[in-house]
Design an enzyme around this catalytic site. Structure first.
Site, PDB file in Angstrom:
ATOM      1  N   GLY A 205       0.836  -1.446  -0.175  1.00  0.00           N
ATOM      2  CA  GLY A 205       0.298  -0.476   0.166  1.00  0.00           C
ATOM      3  C   GLY A 205       0.886   1.043  -0.258  1.00  0.00           C
ATOM      4  O   GLY A 205       2.104   1.160  -0.258  1.00  0.00           O
ATOM      5  N   ASN A 206      -0.301   2.456   0.258  1.00  0.00           N
ATOM      6  CA  ASN A 206       0.849   3.498   0.581  1.00  0.00           C
ATOM      7  C   ASN A 206       0.536   4.291   1.167  1.00  0.00           C
ATOM      8  O   ASN A 206      -1.338   4.229   1.971  1.00  0.00           O
ATOM      9  CB  ASN A 206       1.536   4.551  -1.280  1.00  0.00           C
ATOM     10  CG  ASN A 206      -0.480   4.511  -1.106  1.00  0.00           C
ATOM     11  OD1 ASN A 206      -1.140   5.255  -1.021  1.00  0.00           O
ATOM     12  ND2 ASN A 206      -0.183   4.067  -2.718  1.00  0.00           N
ATOM     13  N   ASP A 207       1.030   5.329   1.844  1.00  0.00           N
ATOM     14  CA  ASP A 207       0.511   6.783   2.586  1.00  0.00           C
ATOM     15  C   ASP A 207      -0.910   7.580   2.431  1.00  0.00           C
ATOM     16  O   ASP A 207      -0.981   7.945   3.545  1.00  0.00           O
ATOM     17  CB  ASP A 207       1.257   7.404   3.141  1.00  0.00           C
ATOM     18  CG  ASP A 207       2.661   6.673   3.992  1.00  0.00           C
ATOM     19  OD1 ASP A 207       2.106   5.946   4.331  1.00  0.00           O
ATOM     20  OD2 ASP A 207       3.430   7.112   3.774  1.00  0.00           O
TER      21      ASP A 207
END
Ligand code: CTP
Length: 393
Positions: A205-207
């Site tokens: 995933g990412n932020d």
């Protein structure tokens, strides 16, 4: 010109959230002054509101503190916009009847500008035909009303009457105006970071939190658009926003393509994972010793480039999240993805992803870049949507 917002606080439990709303409005560039009823003082102090607004608060006790001017008339002259938040059933009834018996009702009766109402109360008080008739009457007289949300009430059960979450109120304030500038438009927006599953409990995933995309959806809805939000997040939305929840890039692509034909404007604010694991394990992956683990990844579809290649009447907007060489990279992306506008923003080091504020530059093929100064995501969203309308006009 700095926006002057008069925040009128009345006596409901939701008043305890108003200091945070004021702080956020000021962070977004507005100047705020407060008037409060005596009943409100039971829930939040004038000292708190004075400290966050950086101005003394108008209360009944202070109405005649300065003999040189009539305080409620001076406040009414200063305001561009008045927001009654939270608005109790009692104050709504007084406003509908034109009563002027405290500093909030006198200020509002002396004010000819834009008036916004954010009711919050017990569910039975809200659905009472008397309250509904009062609200309808205020609407007829030009008041704009943000209906209460359904959720957990102070009474200890879930029902309609709850004050909407602060970002939703901010979007309502940021775009409320006599002529909603996106009326009749259909807007499709994506938000959040996609998650690509490795196994039942892990993902790549990412932020991205989804705050920027959700702010765009809320502001577009408040400005009168028909809005579909395809999101991986669960940020609160204004009533009327159609939310389609997705997790992966492929699911996002399917949802976006299904809504694309009907859209006038598409804004891809989502941080889409460029790659996904080639295989998703059906059971939790186990450690296999000291040899390490190599993941095989395959490329995800580029949703935005697909829209850029197939658009007909749609105005397609992308985001460029960059950690370095922001403008050069974003300008290249604008051409590569054949989009009508690119919103360039720096991410990392507390910027962009998951932050409360944002600072962006708007790039279009034929115009000089437009820089939007650092502001709350709701205010940045309003600036982006207004610029889109201006470029399309
Ligand atoms: N985007 C998309 N599909 C992808 C990747 C990105 O639709 N598979 C969209 C994003 O929603 C955003 C824009 O493309 O609007 C730019 O995303 P960004 O991650 O900045 O760019 P990339 O295409 O990943 O390019 P690069 O890896 O070169 O930075």
């Amino acid at each position: 010109m700095t926006q002057h917002i008069g925040v009128m606080v009345t006596g409901g439990i939701a008043a305890y959230k108003v200091p945070l709303l004021i702080r956020s409005l000021i962070r977004g560039g507005a100047e705020v002054r407060v008037a409060m009823t005596q009943a409100a003082e039971a829930f939040v102090t004038a000292a708190t509101l004075a400290t966050v607004s950086k101005h003394s608060v108008l209360t009944d006790a202070r109405e005649f503190a300065e003999p040189a001017h009539v305080a409620h008339v001076a406040l009414a002259h200063w305001m561009d916009q008045a927001v009654v938040v939270p608005a109790t059933a009692n104050t709504i009834a007084k406003l509908a009847a034109g009563l002027a018996d405290n500093v909030v009702t006198t200020t509002l009766l002396a004010f000819g500008g834009q008036k916004l109402l954010v009711p919050a109360m017990n569910d039975q008080m809200w659905v009472n035909p008397q309250t509904q008739a009062n609200v309808a009457h205020l609407r007829d007289m030009g008041w704009q009303v943000l209906p209460p949300a359904t959720g957990f009430l102070a009474e200890g059960y879930a029902a309609v009457g709850r004050m909407p979450d602060l970002p939703v109120i901010e979007a309502f304030i940021a775009t409320a105006q006599p002529e909603p500038f996106l009326a009749g438009q259909t807007v499709l927006i994506t938000a959040g970071g996609t998650r690509e599953r490795l196994d039942p409990v892990r993902y790549i995933g990412n932020d991205s939190s989804g705050k920027m995309g959700t702010a765009l959806a809320n502001v577009a809805a408040a400005a009168g658009a028909q809005v579909t939000l395809v999101t991986t997040g669960d940020q609160p939305v204004l009533p009327g926003v159609t939310v389609i929840s997705v997790t992966t890039a492929q699911a996002m692509q399917t949802a976006v393509q299904a809504a694309f034909a009907a859209a006038d404007v598409v804004i891809m604010a989502a941080a889409v994972a460029d790659y996904r694991p080639k295989y998703t394990a059906t059971q939790k992956l186990k450690k296999t010793g000291d040899a390490g683990l190599t993941l095989e990844l395959v490329q995800n579809p580029d949703i935005l480039a697909g829209l850029g290649a197939t658009k007909t009447h749609q105005f397609v907007v992308g985001f460029a999240a960059e950690t370095n060489d922001v403008l050069a990279n974003a300008t290249a992306k604008l051409a590569r993805k054949h989009v009508d506008m690119l919103v360039a923003n720096r991410v990392g080091d507390g910027h962009g992803f998951n932050a409360a504020t944002n600072q962006v530059t708007l790039l279009t093929p034929d115009q000089a870049p437009v820089s939007v100064p650092e502001a709350s995501k709701v205010n940045v969203a309003a600036a982006i949507l207004r610029h889109i309308q201006q470029v399309r006009a």
